[in-house]
Scaffold this active site. Structure first.
Site, PDB file in Angstrom:
ATOM      1  N   ASN A   1      -6.740   7.450   0.907  1.00  0.00           N
ATOM      2  CA  ASN A   1      -5.043   8.580   1.710  1.00  0.00           C
ATOM      3  C   ASN A   1      -4.466   7.946   2.487  1.00  0.00           C
ATOM      4  O   ASN A   1      -5.372   7.540   3.534  1.00  0.00           O
ATOM      5  CB  ASN A   1      -5.780   9.710   2.322  1.00  0.00           C
ATOM      6  CG  ASN A   1      -5.247  11.107   2.576  1.00  0.00           C
ATOM      7  OD1 ASN A   1      -3.633  10.777   2.639  1.00  0.00           O
ATOM      8  ND2 ASN A   1      -5.913  11.621   3.268  1.00  0.00           N
ATOM      9  N   TRP A   2      -2.905   7.715   1.887  1.00  0.00           N
ATOM     10  CA  TRP A   2      -2.009   6.646   2.262  1.00  0.00           C
ATOM     11  C   TRP A   2      -1.604   7.289   3.938  1.00  0.00           C
ATOM     12  O   TRP A   2      -0.682   6.323   4.723  1.00  0.00           O
ATOM     13  CB  TRP A   2      -1.438   5.915   2.227  1.00  0.00           C
ATOM     14  CG  TRP A   2      -2.206   5.193   1.139  1.00  0.00           C
ATOM     15  CD1 TRP A   2      -2.887   4.284   0.703  1.00  0.00           C
ATOM     16  CD2 TRP A   2      -1.030   4.205   0.072  1.00  0.00           C
ATOM     17  NE1 TRP A   2      -3.473   3.695  -0.400  1.00  0.00           N
ATOM     18  CE2 TRP A   2      -1.557   3.954  -0.984  1.00  0.00           C
ATOM     19  CE3 TRP A   2       0.086   4.423  -0.160  1.00  0.00           C
ATOM     20  CZ2 TRP A   2      -0.940   2.523  -1.425  1.00  0.00           C
ATOM     21  CZ3 TRP A   2       0.660   3.507  -1.211  1.00  0.00           C
ATOM     22  CH2 TRP A   2      -0.267   2.807  -2.419  1.00  0.00           C
ATOM     23  N   LYS A   3      -1.841   8.994   4.046  1.00  0.00           N
ATOM     24  CA  LYS A   3      -1.135   9.838   4.769  1.00  0.00           C
ATOM     25  C   LYS A   3       0.292   9.134   5.209  1.00  0.00           C
ATOM     26  O   LYS A   3       0.645   8.924   4.201  1.00  0.00           O
ATOM     27  CB  LYS A   3      -2.064   9.555   6.309  1.00  0.00           C
ATOM     28  CG  LYS A   3      -3.766   9.915   6.247  1.00  0.00           C
ATOM     29  CD  LYS A   3      -4.406   9.595   7.035  1.00  0.00           C
ATOM     30  CE  LYS A   3      -5.708  10.253   7.116  1.00  0.00           C
ATOM     31  NZ  LYS A   3      -6.696  10.590   8.296  1.00  0.00           N
TER      32      LYS A   3
ATOM     33  N   HIS B   1      -6.946  19.130   3.582  1.00  0.00           N
ATOM     34  CA  HIS B   1      -6.806  17.870   4.283  1.00  0.00           C
ATOM     35  C   HIS B   1      -6.734  18.309   5.847  1.00  0.00           C
ATOM     36  O   HIS B   1      -5.692  19.849   6.306  1.00  0.00           O
ATOM     37  CB  HIS B   1      -6.027  16.648   4.840  1.00  0.00           C
ATOM     38  CG  HIS B   1      -6.793  15.468   5.283  1.00  0.00           C
ATOM     39  ND1 HIS B   1      -6.606  15.542   6.473  1.00  0.00           N
ATOM     40  CD2 HIS B   1      -7.543  13.919   4.901  1.00  0.00           C
ATOM     41  CE1 HIS B   1      -7.007  13.950   6.798  1.00  0.00           C
ATOM     42  NE2 HIS B   1      -7.129  13.591   6.492  1.00  0.00           N
TER      43      HIS B   1
ATOM     44  N   GLU C   1      -5.754  17.513   8.373  1.00  0.00           N
ATOM     45  CA  GLU C   1      -4.603  17.296   9.191  1.00  0.00           C
ATOM     46  C   GLU C   1      -4.225  18.483   9.211  1.00  0.00           C
ATOM     47  O   GLU C   1      -3.030  19.007   9.521  1.00  0.00           O
ATOM     48  CB  GLU C   1      -4.412  16.153   8.989  1.00  0.00           C
ATOM     49  CG  GLU C   1      -4.571  14.574   9.948  1.00  0.00           C
ATOM     50  CD  GLU C   1      -4.935  13.689   8.968  1.00  0.00           C
ATOM     51  OE1 GLU C   1      -3.901  12.944   8.653  1.00  0.00           O
ATOM     52  OE2 GLU C   1      -5.944  12.427   9.964  1.00  0.00           O
TER      53      GLU C   1
ATOM     54  N   GLU D   1     -15.383  15.829   5.306  1.00  0.00           N
ATOM     55  CA  GLU D   1     -14.634  14.680   5.943  1.00  0.00           C
ATOM     56  C   GLU D   1     -14.779  15.610   7.841  1.00  0.00           C
ATOM     57  O   GLU D   1     -14.391  16.436   7.938  1.00  0.00           O
ATOM     58  CB  GLU D   1     -13.098  14.522   6.044  1.00  0.00           C
ATOM     59  CG  GLU D   1     -12.985  14.082   5.226  1.00  0.00           C
ATOM     60  CD  GLU D   1     -11.330  13.257   4.853  1.00  0.00           C
ATOM     61  OE1 GLU D   1     -11.095  12.065   4.079  1.00  0.00           O
ATOM     62  OE2 GLU D   1     -10.379  13.643   4.871  1.00  0.00           O
TER      63      GLU D   1
ATOM     64  N   GLY E   1     -10.571   8.379  11.647  1.00  0.00           N
ATOM     65  CA  GLY E   1      -9.235   7.671  12.253  1.00  0.00           C
ATOM     66  C   GLY E   1      -9.785   7.733  13.922  1.00  0.00           C
ATOM     67  O   GLY E   1      -9.190   6.987  14.500  1.00  0.00           O
TER      68      GLY E   1
ATOM     69  N   SER F   1     -13.596   6.601   8.521  1.00  0.00           N
ATOM     70  CA  SER F   1     -13.749   5.952   9.414  1.00  0.00           C
ATOM     71  C   SER F   1     -14.803   4.894   8.509  1.00  0.00           C
ATOM     72  O   SER F   1     -15.747   4.107   9.048  1.00  0.00           O
ATOM     73  CB  SER F   1     -14.205   5.679  10.775  1.00  0.00           C
ATOM     74  OG  SER F   1     -12.851   6.279  11.695  1.00  0.00           O
TER      75      SER F   1
ATOM     76  N   GLY G   1      -9.350   6.235   5.022  1.00  0.00           N
ATOM     77  CA  GLY G   1      -7.626   6.630   5.707  1.00  0.00           C
ATOM     78  C   GLY G   1      -7.595   5.539   5.336  1.00  0.00           C
ATOM     79  O   GLY G   1      -6.667   3.832   5.168  1.00  0.00           O
ATOM     80  N   GLY G   2      -7.226   4.635   7.303  1.00  0.00           N
ATOM     81  CA  GLY G   2      -7.510   3.293   7.558  1.00  0.00           C
ATOM     82  C   GLY G   2      -7.705   2.432   6.994  1.00  0.00           C
ATOM     83  O   GLY G   2      -5.857   1.538   6.533  1.00  0.00           O
TER      84      GLY G   2
HETATM   85  P1  PGA Z   1      -9.617   7.110   8.002  1.00  0.00           P
HETATM   86  O1  PGA Z   1      -9.489   8.892   7.537  1.00  0.00           O
HETATM   87  O2  PGA Z   1     -10.814   6.981   7.185  1.00  0.00           O
HETATM   88  O3  PGA Z   1      -8.592   6.614   8.612  1.00  0.00           O
HETATM   89  O4  PGA Z   1     -10.919   7.739   9.378  1.00  0.00           O
HETATM   90  C1  PGA Z   1      -9.781   9.875   6.335  1.00  0.00           C
HETATM   91  C2  PGA Z   1      -9.042  10.548   5.842  1.00  0.00           C
HETATM   92  O5  PGA Z   1      -8.525  11.287   7.121  1.00  0.00           O
HETATM   93  O6  PGA Z   1      -9.625  10.555   4.660  1.00  0.00           O
END
Ligand code: PGA
Length: 251
Positions: free
Chosen positions: A9-11, A95, A97, A167, A173, A213, A234-235
């Protein structure tokens, strides 16, 4: 045995040229890797170019969100049909967010999920508790509400085209990964809910990804747990080498 599903997930990251460079590198890094389904979810503006770059590769592409109408006066939104048009097979829905910053409710997410599935997209549906909810002992209630309301009205066959991503918000993050035991406990709880609500057959076939993470050096121990069937990253999914490391650690 459920095949691991590893998605990035590149956000809101990577311009078109960086996105294309990333997937070109990823393609060669994972060329010989079998045994996992791999998905990248770029920003909308990069979908078309990434879709072109992925042609002929086994790596699939997904959107990060989509609306519950095919087209019309919905400024700023995008439809499942439009995601498919540029080569997406998947979308993320729900998600944290989106829930937190954009006020998306369980009811709205349920409608989006059903429309995306009916439109022929596969869906990664996200659930997860905040730190406050976990510390005040509400984790199971929150997961139960998100699963029951979010997945309400789905049929057995809908579950062939979706995964659930657990999640925990406190792990996203933050560099704080859930321990493999914490992940397993939550995943087993979610699978139990699916079994109660939709039957043992559904619970057995649905992949439950862990997100929060995930990195190349913690992926293997998370993936070794019986109810952890993949990752939503994500990251660490923004760079080809770290994402490839996670994929290789998961198979
Ligand atoms: P993260 O994000 O790996 O940067 O913690 C995961 C996500 O929100 O899908």
């Amino acid at each position: 045995m459920r095949k691991p599903l590893i998605a990035g997930n590149w956000k809101m990251n990577l311009l078109v040229s960086d996105a294309v460079k990333m997937v070109n590198e990823l393609k060669s890094l994972v060329a010989g890797v079998n045994g996992a389904d791999i998905v990248v979810c770029p920003v909308f503006t990069a979908l078309s170019a990434v879709g072109e770059a992925l042609k002929g590769s086994a790596i699939e592409m997904g959107g990060q969100n989509c609306y519950l109408k095919e087209s019309g006066a919905y400024t700023g939104e995008i439809s499942p049909q439009m995601l498919k048009d540029v080569g997406c097979a998947w979308t993320i829905i729900g998600h944290s967010e989106r829930r937190q910053y954009f006020g998306e409710t369980d009811e709205l997410l349920n409608q989006k999920l059903k429309f995306a599935l009916a439109s022929g997209l596969k869906v990664m549906f996200c659930v997860g508790e905040t730190l406050e909810e976990r510390e005040s002992g509400q984790m199971n209630d929150v997961l139960e509400r998100q699963v029951i309301k979010g997945l309400a009205g789905l049929s057995d066959s809908d579950f062939d085209s979706m995964s659930v991503a657990y999640e925990p918000v406190w792990a996203i993050g933050t560099g704080k990964t859930a321990s493999p035991e914490q992940a397993q406990e939550a995943h087993a709880f979610i699978r139990g809910l699916l079994s109660k609500q939709f039957g043992a057959g559904v619970a057995e076939k649905v992949r439950i990804q862990y997100g929060g993470s995930v990195k190349a050096d913690n992926a293997a121990e998370l993936m070794a747990k019986p109810d952890v069937d993949g990752a939503l990253v994500g990251g660490a999914a923004l760079k080809a080498d770290s994402f490839a490391g996670i994929i290789k650690a998961s198979v």
